[in-house]
Design a protein around this motif. Sequence first.
Motif, mmCIF file in Angstrom:
data_model
loop_
_atom_site.group_PDB
_atom_site.id
_atom_site.type_symbol
_atom_site.label_atom_id
_atom_site.label_comp_id
_atom_site.label_asym_id
_atom_site.label_seq_id
_atom_site.Cartn_x
_atom_site.Cartn_y
_atom_site.Cartn_z
ATOM 1 N N HIS A 117 0.821 -1.216 0.000
ATOM 2 C CA HIS A 117 0.000 0.000 0.000
ATOM 3 C C HIS A 117 0.856 1.267 0.000
ATOM 4 O O HIS A 117 0.341 2.346 0.293
ATOM 5 N N CYS A 127 -7.260 1.368 -5.314
ATOM 6 C CA CYS A 127 -6.919 0.184 -4.510
ATOM 7 C C CYS A 127 -8.092 -0.186 -3.600
ATOM 8 O O CYS A 127 -8.907 0.677 -3.250
ATOM 9 N N CYS A 129 -8.004 -0.646 -0.600
ATOM 10 C CA CYS A 129 -7.867 0.032 0.700
ATOM 11 C C CYS A 129 -8.521 1.402 0.685
ATOM 12 O O CYS A 129 -8.593 2.060 1.713
ATOM 13 N N ARG A 131 -7.422 3.942 -1.223
ATOM 14 C CA ARG A 131 -6.485 4.935 -1.719
ATOM 15 C C ARG A 131 -6.146 4.621 -3.178
ATOM 16 O O ARG A 131 -6.612 3.635 -3.732
ATOM 17 N N CYS A 134 -1.639 2.364 -5.194
ATOM 18 C CA CYS A 134 -0.847 1.479 -4.329
ATOM 19 C C CYS A 134 -0.078 0.462 -5.175
ATOM 20 O O CYS A 134 -0.554 0.019 -6.226
HETATM 21 ZN ZN LIG Z 1 -3.879 0.258 -1.075
#
Ligand SMILES: [Zn+2]
Length: 264
Positions: A117, A127, A129, A131, A134
């Motif tokens: 990440h 991504c 996550c 964000r 990554c």
């Molecule tokens: Zn990520």
Amino acid sequence: LSDEISKFFETIPLQKIEGIGIGAPMANHFTGFIEDAHNLPWHNNINIVKLLKNNFNTPIVLSNDANAAAIGEMVYGNAKDLDNFIVITLGTGVGAGIVINKKILLGASGYAGEIGHTTAIIEGRQCNCGRKGCLETYCSANGIIETAKELIEKNNDSLLHGIQNLSTIDIYNAAIKGDKVSNEVFNITGKILGYQLAQATLITSPSHIFIFGGVANAKDLILNPIRNSFYNNLLNVFKSSVKIELSGLPQGNAAILGAASLVL
Ligand SMILES: [Zn+2]
């Protein structure tokens, strides 16, 4: 999971079991929790150590899967005599087990080494996550397939055209047959990963970086572009002191052996 472990335990005498070691993504050694694991089928936070302790009266140790791979490499693989090294796991995600002075780097939170990440491309791919850009959106198995799909759209003459449910194995098979697009996929992946490993080296100064996981089976196809990009982007003082190699353990075994070593 308890049922599976119980079945396994039935095959060995109980007094021979020293404990249970678990390697999992987003696993926290300190708390026993697996949290926010985007690549696992459940998405809530679970205290897996506490759950298993209800069923098994034996030491249970949890660590991140990349840390388990690094311990496996240290105990059984190519890192036996090394003090400072990194194991990069390339699979569903991208992870790093970082060993400094023979100890796994856990950090204050227990989540040190989440290299997957770190931002590889600013404002890049979305991504899981939440964000953008990554490393694992480019260098995980899915990231590699995404790169292949982008290149296929621009090139009409690839062997990858028309393959349903494209996999990294398809891309590898086409690459060794000389398919330009597939070779370019590995070149792009290696370039991004090598660049990021050069950054990681500035911060942790390893003597070796080992590449582990399914994608590492592509051997020189992935290793050569990683090395090219790594050494081209590495600060001069590190150039003669860092080696990038493939993991010394058979696919799958490093993490399992490492998880087992957690309890020894
Ligand atoms: Zn990520």
